[in-house]
Design a protein around this motif. Structure first.
Motif, PDB file in Angstrom:
ATOM      1  N   GLU A 146      20.242  47.464  -7.025  1.00 33.74           N
ATOM      2  CA  GLU A 146      20.038  46.737  -8.277  1.00 33.74           C
ATOM      3  C   GLU A 146      19.545  47.658  -9.391  1.00 33.74           C
ATOM      4  O   GLU A 146      20.107  47.667 -10.470  1.00 33.74           O
ATOM      5  CB  GLU A 146      19.059  45.575  -8.044  1.00 33.74           C
ATOM      6  N   TRP A 147      18.506  48.456  -9.098  1.00 30.32           N
ATOM      7  CA  TRP A 147      17.920  49.183 -10.242  1.00 30.32           C
ATOM      8  C   TRP A 147      18.635  50.489 -10.569  1.00 30.32           C
ATOM      9  O   TRP A 147      18.533  50.977 -11.677  1.00 30.32           O
ATOM     10  CB  TRP A 147      16.401  49.371 -10.110  1.00 30.32           C
ATOM     11  N   CYS A 148      19.376  51.052  -9.607  1.00 25.43           N
ATOM     12  CA  CYS A 148      20.049  52.329  -9.891  1.00 25.43           C
ATOM     13  C   CYS A 148      21.571  52.182  -9.975  1.00 25.43           C
ATOM     14  O   CYS A 148      22.187  52.644 -10.930  1.00 25.43           O
ATOM     15  CB  CYS A 148      19.652  53.362  -8.833  1.00 25.43           C
ATOM     16  N   ALA A 149      22.188  51.522  -8.994  1.00 20.97           N
ATOM     17  CA  ALA A 149      23.663  51.459  -8.982  1.00 20.97           C
ATOM     18  C   ALA A 149      24.204  50.438  -9.983  1.00 20.97           C
ATOM     19  O   ALA A 149      25.222  50.695 -10.643  1.00 20.97           O
ATOM     20  CB  ALA A 149      24.153  51.121  -7.573  1.00 20.97           C
ATOM     21  N   LEU A 150      23.529  49.288 -10.091  1.00 23.14           N
ATOM     22  CA  LEU A 150      24.079  48.227 -10.955  1.00 23.14           C
ATOM     23  C   LEU A 150      24.284  48.669 -12.407  1.00 23.14           C
ATOM     24  O   LEU A 150      25.358  48.415 -12.967  1.00 23.14           O
ATOM     25  CB  LEU A 150      23.203  46.960 -10.873  1.00 23.14           C
ATOM     26  N   PRO A 151      23.300  49.330 -13.041  1.00 19.66           N
ATOM     27  CA  PRO A 151      23.543  49.750 -14.429  1.00 19.66           C
ATOM     28  C   PRO A 151      24.774  50.665 -14.565  1.00 19.66           C
ATOM     29  O   PRO A 151      25.487  50.607 -15.571  1.00 19.66           O
ATOM     30  CB  PRO A 151      22.257  50.500 -14.811  1.00 19.66           C
ATOM     31  N   ILE A 152      25.027  51.476 -13.546  1.00 23.03           N
ATOM     32  CA  ILE A 152      26.170  52.404 -13.597  1.00 23.03           C
ATOM     33  C   ILE A 152      27.478  51.626 -13.427  1.00 23.03           C
ATOM     34  O   ILE A 152      28.459  51.871 -14.131  1.00 23.03           O
ATOM     35  CB  ILE A 152      26.016  53.507 -12.514  1.00 23.03           C
ATOM     36  N   LEU A 153      27.463  50.648 -12.509  1.00 28.28           N
ATOM     37  CA  LEU A 153      28.642  49.785 -12.337  1.00 28.28           C
ATOM     38  C   LEU A 153      28.933  49.018 -13.628  1.00 28.28           C
ATOM     39  O   LEU A 153      30.085  48.909 -14.059  1.00 28.28           O
ATOM     40  CB  LEU A 153      28.399  48.775 -11.212  1.00 28.28           C
ATOM     41  N   LYS A 154      27.846  48.494 -14.241  1.00 26.91           N
ATOM     42  CA  LYS A 154      28.028  47.706 -15.461  1.00 26.91           C
ATOM     43  C   LYS A 154      28.582  48.573 -16.584  1.00 26.91           C
ATOM     44  O   LYS A 154      29.480  48.145 -17.322  1.00 26.91           O
ATOM     45  CB  LYS A 154      26.696  47.089 -15.900  1.00 26.91           C
ATOM     46  N   ALA A 155      28.046  49.779 -16.712  1.00 24.51           N
ATOM     47  CA  ALA A 155      28.527  50.676 -17.776  1.00 24.51           C
ATOM     48  C   ALA A 155      30.009  50.973 -17.585  1.00 24.51           C
ATOM     49  O   ALA A 155      30.758  51.111 -18.556  1.00 24.51           O
ATOM     50  CB  ALA A 155      27.710  51.968 -17.780  1.00 24.51           C
ATOM     51  N   ALA A 156      30.439  51.073 -16.321  1.00 29.55           N
ATOM     52  CA  ALA A 156      31.852  51.359 -16.049  1.00 29.55           C
ATOM     53  C   ALA A 156      32.682  50.079 -16.052  1.00 29.55           C
ATOM     54  O   ALA A 156      33.913  50.130 -16.021  1.00 29.55           O
ATOM     55  CB  ALA A 156      31.983  52.072 -14.696  1.00 29.55           C
ATOM     56  N   GLY A 157      32.017  48.922 -16.035  1.00 33.23           N
ATOM     57  CA  GLY A 157      32.726  47.641 -16.012  1.00 33.23           C
ATOM     58  C   GLY A 157      33.472  47.410 -14.709  1.00 33.23           C
ATOM     59  O   GLY A 157      34.541  46.806 -14.699  1.00 33.23           O
ATOM     60  N   LEU A 158      32.896  47.870 -13.597  1.00 29.81           N
ATOM     61  CA  LEU A 158      33.602  47.762 -12.309  1.00 29.81           C
ATOM     62  C   LEU A 158      32.920  46.756 -11.379  1.00 29.81           C
ATOM     63  O   LEU A 158      31.693  46.633 -11.376  1.00 29.81           O
ATOM     64  CB  LEU A 158      33.664  49.130 -11.630  1.00 29.81           C
ATOM     65  N   PRO A 159      33.728  46.043 -10.578  1.00 29.15           N
ATOM     66  CA  PRO A 159      33.174  45.069  -9.639  1.00 29.15           C
ATOM     67  C   PRO A 159      32.718  45.732  -8.334  1.00 29.15           C
ATOM     68  O   PRO A 159      33.102  46.858  -8.027  1.00 29.15           O
ATOM     69  CB  PRO A 159      34.378  44.158  -9.350  1.00 29.15           C
ATOM     70  N   ALA A 160      31.892  45.010  -7.599  1.00 25.83           N
ATOM     71  CA  ALA A 160      31.445  45.508  -6.293  1.00 25.83           C
ATOM     72  C   ALA A 160      31.067  44.326  -5.414  1.00 25.83           C
ATOM     73  O   ALA A 160      30.914  43.202  -5.890  1.00 25.83           O
ATOM     74  CB  ALA A 160      30.245  46.440  -6.451  1.00 25.83           C
ATOM     75  N   LEU A 161      30.937  44.618  -4.137  1.00 27.10           N
ATOM     76  CA  LEU A 161      30.573  43.628  -3.122  1.00 27.10           C
ATOM     77  C   LEU A 161      29.392  44.202  -2.348  1.00 27.10           C
ATOM     78  O   LEU A 161      29.485  45.321  -1.838  1.00 27.10           O
ATOM     79  CB  LEU A 161      31.782  43.401  -2.212  1.00 27.10           C
ATOM     80  N   VAL A 162      28.289  43.456  -2.306  1.00 24.47           N
ATOM     81  CA  VAL A 162      27.074  43.951  -1.650  1.00 24.47           C
ATOM     82  C   VAL A 162      26.760  43.086  -0.432  1.00 24.47           C
ATOM     83  O   VAL A 162      26.622  41.865  -0.548  1.00 24.47           O
ATOM     84  CB  VAL A 162      25.873  43.941  -2.631  1.00 24.47           C
ATOM     85  N   PHE A 163      26.674  43.720   0.737  1.00 22.62           N
ATOM     86  CA  PHE A 163      26.342  43.026   1.973  1.00 22.62           C
ATOM     87  C   PHE A 163      24.839  43.140   2.216  1.00 22.62           C
ATOM     88  O   PHE A 163      24.312  44.260   2.317  1.00 22.62           O
ATOM     89  CB  PHE A 163      27.103  43.630   3.149  1.00 22.62           C
ATOM     90  N   VAL A 164      24.182  41.995   2.284  1.00 14.83           N
ATOM     91  CA  VAL A 164      22.721  41.962   2.288  1.00 14.83           C
ATOM     92  C   VAL A 164      22.196  41.492   3.650  1.00 14.83           C
ATOM     93  O   VAL A 164      22.677  40.490   4.190  1.00 14.83           O
ATOM     94  CB  VAL A 164      22.228  41.014   1.169  1.00 14.83           C
ATOM     95  N   VAL A 165      21.210  42.214   4.186  1.00 16.99           N
ATOM     96  CA  VAL A 165      20.481  41.746   5.368  1.00 16.99           C
ATOM     97  C   VAL A 165      19.582  40.612   4.882  1.00 16.99           C
ATOM     98  O   VAL A 165      18.620  40.842   4.147  1.00 16.99           O
ATOM     99  CB  VAL A 165      19.609  42.872   5.976  1.00 16.99           C
ATOM    100  N   ALA A 166      19.921  39.378   5.267  1.00 17.85           N
ATOM    101  CA  ALA A 166      19.236  38.226   4.672  1.00 17.85           C
ATOM    102  C   ALA A 166      17.735  38.254   4.953  1.00 17.85           C
ATOM    103  O   ALA A 166      16.928  37.962   4.071  1.00 17.85           O
ATOM    104  CB  ALA A 166      19.849  36.929   5.190  1.00 17.85           C
ATOM    105  N   GLY A 167      17.368  38.647   6.172  1.00 22.34           N
ATOM    106  CA  GLY A 167      15.945  38.684   6.520  1.00 22.34           C
ATOM    107  C   GLY A 167      15.205  39.843   5.870  1.00 22.34           C
ATOM    108  O   GLY A 167      13.982  39.925   5.957  1.00 22.34           O
ATOM    109  N   GLY A 168      15.922  40.757   5.244  1.00 20.71           N
ATOM    110  CA  GLY A 168      15.279  41.912   4.604  1.00 20.71           C
ATOM    111  C   GLY A 168      14.921  41.658   3.151  1.00 20.71           C
ATOM    112  O   GLY A 168      14.167  42.438   2.552  1.00 20.71           O
ATOM    113  N   VAL A 169      15.461  40.577   2.565  1.00 21.49           N
ATOM    114  CA  VAL A 169      15.209  40.317   1.147  1.00 21.49           C
ATOM    115  C   VAL A 169      13.719  40.040   0.949  1.00 21.49           C
ATOM    116  O   VAL A 169      13.131  39.222   1.654  1.00 21.49           O
ATOM    117  CB  VAL A 169      16.056  39.126   0.643  1.00 21.49           C
ATOM    118  N   GLY A 170      13.115  40.767   0.018  1.00 21.41           N
ATOM    119  CA  GLY A 170      11.690  40.588  -0.260  1.00 21.41           C
ATOM    120  C   GLY A 170      10.795  41.388   0.676  1.00 21.41           C
ATOM    121  O   GLY A 170       9.587  41.421   0.496  1.00 21.41           O
TER     122      GLY A 170
END
Ligand SMILES: [Zn+2]
Length: 348
Positions: A109-133
């Motif tokens: 979120e804090w490092c890759a997302l701004p770069i993706l947004k600047a390039a206007g490119l989509p992505a798919l993020v697989f999240v360990v649900a129990g790891g959130v937070g």
């Protein structure tokens, strides 16, 4: 430096720069889908570098250069494009590439997302649900403590004794450490939580919180990033005590956090890339439409033919693809991606 490697490297670089390698790719991979897999993206020189596993990490500048590379040689697609190609008899563009991330690291979120947004490119993020937070996945706590020398043979042997009756590894090295992690992961739930409760006293704490918070997860999602499941606990699903729980609860928890219907969490990637036939079948039965593995290859996308639902991926391995300065070596990325075999993975 191995002189043979040096010569080969020079040849690769010149074939790439002269356009020969890209032209080969244009023909060979015209009707193909490539899925790439990132884990961590961190600023060059970030203090967390020392805390990370190099093969799962690229620098922010190398990530930016990877995106430029994809734009030059591919059509970058997102999960909605896969859906359209499957359901509306659509077709993927020539040389499609799908960008994925595993685990749900905060830096997505804090490092890759701004770069993706600047390039206007989509992505798919697989999240360990129990790891959130969570501050850190416990498996990573052990690996980090090992790298930092906080855990040695004595501590490992003690954890092993508590997790399992089976004989100890002959020597404590990186492989034995992974064995230990697996023994803890597959221990009975009560035993495991007892072991994990005492873990921070061995491992210490990471420099900063490692995993996405719920808010960061929502930020990714509202920025248009697709979210998929990477299981509940990051235990390999084929080895989990309750694989169905890993598949179903991860999905419902992510959907609840994002306030979306469960059907929107329609994709899954296997923790550690591990799976077997029955895991594949269970994943499909649990309602996942797309299942991503870590099998190394490309997918043929001939016109008029349905897309496969089980897709392999290529890891974006920092040390393989970048110079020691952290700068991307595009000729290395070209040979890493362009020459892969075509996979045919099936949910039996
Ligand atoms: Zn993972």
């Amino acid at each position: 430096v191995n002189p043979k490697e040096g010569v080969r490297g020079l040849v690769k670089a010149s074939l790439y720069r002269s356009g020969i390698t890209p032209a080969y790719h244009q023909r060979r991979n015209r009707r193909s889908l490539t899925v790439v897999m990132f884990h961590r993206v961190l600023p060059v020189g970030d203090p967390e570098w020392a805390d990370t596993e190099a093969i799962w990490t690229v620098s922010d500048s190398a990530f930016r250069e990877c995106l430029e590379f994809f734009e030059r040689h591919y059509h970058v697609i997102g999960l909605p494009d896969l859906h359209r190609a499957r359901h509306d008899a659509g077709e993927l563009p020539d040389r499609s590439v799908l960008i994925t991330f595993d685990d749900g690291w905060a830096d997505t979120e804090w490092c890759a997302l701004p770069i993706l947004k600047a390039a206007g490119l989509p992505a798919l993020v697989f999240v360990v649900a129990g790891g959130v937070g969570e501050e850190e996945l416990w498996q990573e706590s052990i690996r980090r403590a090992w790298r930092q020398g906080r855990m040695g043979a004595v501590q490992c042997a003690d954890l092993w004794r508590r997790a399992t009756q089976t004989p100890q590894p002959v020597a404590w090295d990186g492989y034995a450490l992974e064995e230990l992690i697996q023994r803890i992961a597959t221990a009975a739930p009560d035993l495991r939580s007892g072991i994990l409760a005492g873990l921070p006293s061995w491992t210490g704490k990471p420099l900063r919180s490692q995993m996405l918070t719920e808010e960061q997860l929502r930020t990714l999602h509202s920025a248009g990033v697709s979210i998929g499941s990477h299981g509940l606990t990051h235990v390999p699903i084929s080895q989990a005590a309750d694989p169905v729980e890993e598949l179903r609860s991860s999905r419902s928890r992510l959907a609840a956090m994002l306030k979306v219907p469960e059907s929107e969490i329609g994709s899954l990637s296997f923790p550690h890339g591990l799976y077997d036939d029955s895991t594949l079948i269970r994943a499909v039965e649990a309602g996942y439409e797309w299942v991503f593995t870590s099998d190394k290859g490309l997918h043929a996308t001939p016109r008029g033919q349905a897309l496969p639902r089980v897709l392999g991926r290529l890891n974006m391995d920092g040390p393989q693809l970048c110079a020691e300065t952290g700068k991307l070596r595009p000729e290395r990325l070209a040979s890493w991606l362009f020459d892969r075999p075509t996979l045919q993975l099936k949910a039996a």
